[in-house]
Design an enzyme around this catalytic site. Structure first.
Site, mmCIF file in Angstrom:
data_model
loop_
_atom_site.group_PDB
_atom_site.id
_atom_site.type_symbol
_atom_site.label_atom_id
_atom_site.label_comp_id
_atom_site.label_asym_id
_atom_site.label_seq_id
_atom_site.Cartn_x
_atom_site.Cartn_y
_atom_site.Cartn_z
ATOM 1 N N CYS A 1 0.829 -1.205 0.000
ATOM 2 C CA CYS A 1 0.000 0.000 0.000
ATOM 3 C C CYS A 1 0.867 1.261 0.000
ATOM 4 O O CYS A 1 1.477 1.576 -1.010
ATOM 5 C CB CYS A 1 -0.994 -0.040 1.165
ATOM 6 S SG CYS A 1 -2.496 0.883 0.790
ATOM 7 N N HIS B 1 -3.678 -5.031 0.430
ATOM 8 C CA HIS B 1 -3.127 -5.576 1.680
ATOM 9 C C HIS B 1 -3.179 -7.107 1.680
ATOM 10 O O HIS B 1 -4.119 -7.688 2.223
ATOM 11 C CB HIS B 1 -3.906 -5.035 2.882
ATOM 12 C CG HIS B 1 -3.653 -3.596 3.140
ATOM 13 N ND1 HIS B 1 -2.585 -3.153 3.889
ATOM 14 C CD2 HIS B 1 -4.298 -2.482 2.723
ATOM 15 C CE1 HIS B 1 -2.591 -1.833 3.939
ATOM 16 N NE2 HIS B 1 -3.630 -1.395 3.230
ATOM 17 N N GLU C 1 -1.603 -9.128 3.424
ATOM 18 C CA GLU C 1 -1.443 -9.706 4.762
ATOM 19 C C GLU C 1 -2.772 -10.145 5.381
ATOM 20 O O GLU C 1 -2.802 -11.016 6.242
ATOM 21 C CB GLU C 1 -0.722 -8.718 5.695
ATOM 22 C CG GLU C 1 -1.496 -7.460 6.105
ATOM 23 C CD GLU C 1 -1.345 -6.304 5.132
ATOM 24 O OE1 GLU C 1 -1.019 -6.541 3.951
ATOM 25 O OE2 GLU C 1 -1.575 -5.141 5.553
HETATM 26 N N1 GLN Z 1 -2.115 6.759 2.693
HETATM 27 C C1 GLN Z 1 -2.194 5.999 1.503
HETATM 28 C C2 GLN Z 1 -3.552 6.137 0.814
HETATM 29 O O1 GLN Z 1 -4.494 6.541 1.424
HETATM 30 C C3 GLN Z 1 -1.880 4.528 1.766
HETATM 31 C C4 GLN Z 1 -2.868 3.861 2.660
HETATM 32 C C5 GLN Z 1 -2.353 2.561 3.218
HETATM 33 O O2 GLN Z 1 -1.164 2.287 3.195
HETATM 34 N N2 GLN Z 1 -3.228 1.751 3.752
HETATM 35 O O3 GLN Z 1 -3.672 5.833 -0.351
#
Ligand code: GLN
Length: 536
Positions: free
Chosen positions: A380, A506, A508
């Site tokens: 992410c 994600h 994970e």
């Molecule tokens: N802050 C980033 C976004 O909003 C990444 C979010 C995250 O890593 N979950 O796109």
């Protein structure tokens, strides 16, 4: 059949893992289980809380931002959880207040009992119906005696009365401390905690006693007598080296039998052998070892990257390796530079996050991994940082950035989609939950998944800006995963690097101890190859 799990004496005793472990042993007896976490706070969900307050925010397939205990539930069992499985006081009140405004209770005074308690019980029934589970396990957050958990406990008490005691079990998790100076194990905190529970009208059927020292039969007899719980139902929950051993610990003391007997059920099967052999033994006796650096900003907090740490362990299990995790504060990379900090490391992982603090440290760590052929896995925000780093250093776009950090940056490598620009409310408005991802043949991503399409969970607002795609490709970046619906970049990787992969989602959240996520598995494999090459 319903099982309620409450906690006493102090928090952080591992109620979530205990609940998941009980679910696991019942599932291994052949029963379909579902689980609910009750969180007594007023937030509607945990999505608006920061990790210092709440630890990781776990995301379900249907896009709910939930308590991290749901992560334990999904890792230990086959239960598929949704937004129904995490109930907060905020949700209960919102729903009751909406009904009041609609006139559903016309003429009545709205009160905690019965309106709030009925709403809570209704939610349990809804999960029972929709999950089609045979046994539902419910964990009540907080500690018995907290003001805010009282309505939940009252609802739970009524539930036992209404459903009949043979259909409901109350389990209480408590602490039995060892006092060093006295050289003694103390049962008094447990007596008090059970006493408080009884004042509310709940008599526990089973006690799980967290302890550092084994409990003698004498101590168990004492707890049994004072707490009015049969001695065989006083279960010792001794500290163990891996959380995945806890189902075995419970089973060895006959906890599954006690529960099924109470419910008048017979086990349809009993099978924890593969869990023992394929999970626990692999964690306890690994053949190899690798060291991974996790560079993030909530490093000092155990729970902030919970699912990431677990997914790394699962990947270790799949590769027969112990994964040592070195937790590094990204701001320290800014101060000291990556060379020294990443010395002796076999892989770099950058987890998700929000806000500018620590970003430049992450970017420097990524540059180091890219230039030194160190396996890299960006998740992410970690993937977004990898794109920014590549733009700055390889494409020469020195001012490359994300509009999250610099709103009107000259080179918005990471930016908002039109639909996110319109968003005004903060709660539950990110790109959340499961989305399909098409994998490009001949890439490392495809090699890992070995299939053309996968589904992964998201929680972010910003995206890779498609305007830059062609420039990236020219310089050797491969976009190996795409969300077909909107042609969005989901996975990027470097062609000329042993293993450099960034993902917008994600992974994970879908890793399990007996089924490591393919990308985590391949990342750990690459880190072990590096170790072998270096002769480490
Ligand atoms: N802050 C980033 C976004 O909003 C990444 C979010 C995250 O890593 N979950 O796109």
């Amino acid at each position: 059949k319903y099982i309620f799990i409450t906690g006493g004496v102090i928090s952080s005793l591992g109620k979530g893992i205990a609940t998941a472990s009980i679910a696991k042993i019942l599932e291994s007896c052949g029963f379909k289980v579902s689980l609910i976490k009750f969180d007594p706070y007023l937030n509607v969900d945990s999505g608006t809380m920061n990790p210092y307050q709440h630890g990781e925010v776990y995301v379900t397939q249907d896009g709910a931002e939930t308590d991290l205990d749901l992560g334990h539930y999904e890792r230990f069992t086959g239960a598929r959880l949704t937004r129904l499985n995490n109930v907060t006081t905020g949700q209960i009140y919102s729903s009751v207040l909406a009904k009041e405004r609609r006139g559903d209770y016309l003429g009545k005074t709205i009160q905690v009992i019965p309106h709030i308690t009925n709403e809570i019980k209704g939610r349990i029934k809804k999960v029972a119906k929709e999950s089609r589970a045979e046994i539902i396990l419910m964990e009540i957050g907080g500690t018995v005696g907290d003001i805010e958990s009282l309505p939940f406990l009252e609802a739970v008490r009524q539930f036992g009365l209404e459903e009949g005691r043979s259909n409901v079990i109350y389990i209480h998790l408590t602490l039995v401390p060892y006092i060093k100076v006295a050289g003694e194990i103390k049962t008094k905190p447990t007596q008090h905690s059970v006493g408080t529970l009884r004042e509310i009208g709940i008599q526990p059927d089973i006690l799980l006693c967290r302890t550092e020292k084994p409990l003698s039969e004498e101590i168990k007899a004492k707890i049994s007598l004072f707490c009015n719980v049969p001695q065989n139902a006083v279960i010792e929950a001794l500290d163990v080296p891996t959380i995945y051993e806890i189902p075995l610990v419970f089973k060895n003391q006959g906890l599954d039998k006690i529960i099924l007997k109470h419910f008048g059920l017979r086990p349809k099967q009993t099978d924890l052998k593969s869990w023992q052999e394929e999970v626990v033994d692999k964690v306890l006796y690994p053949k190899h070892k690798t060291t991974i650096a996790v560079v993030g900003k909530y490093i000092e907090l155990q729970d902030a990257y919970k699912s990431i740490y677990e997914a790394l362990r699962h990947a270790g299990i799949a590769n027969d390796a112990q994964v040592e995790i070195k937790k590094i504060d990204s701001e320290s990379v800014e101060l000291e530079g990556p060379e020294k900090i990443l010395e002796g490391i076999q892989g770099l992982l950058i987890p998700g996050g929000f806000g500018y603090r620590g970003i430049e440290g992450k970017i420097r760590a990524i540059q180091y991994a890219r230039e030194n052929r160190l396996p890299f896995f960006g998740i992410c925000l970690g993937m977004q940082c990898a794109a920014i780093e590549f733009a700055r250093d390889v494409l020469g776009l020195k001012r490359a950035n994300s509009t999250e950090f610099i709103k009107y940056t000259r080179e918005p490598i990471i930016s908002l989609l039109e639909e996110q620009r319109k968003v005004k409310l903060m709660g539950a408005t990110m790109r959340l939950g499961g989305y399909p991802c098409r994998l490009v043949k001949g890439t490392k991503a495809y090699q890992a998944y070995r299939k053309p399409l996968t589904h992964e969970r998201h929680r972010h607002r910003y995206e890779f800006n498609n305007r830059y795609r062609r420039q990236f490709v020219k310089k050797g970046m491969v976009f190996s995963g795409i969300y077909p619906g909107k042609n969005l970049v989901e996975i990027l990787e470097l062609k000329s690097h042993p293993w450099f992969v960034g993902v917008q989602f994600h992974p994970e959240f879908q890793s399990k101890p007996d089924k490591a996520h393919p990308l985590f598995r391949e990342f750990i494999k690459a880190s072990m190859l590096l170790a072998a090459r270096r002769g480490a």
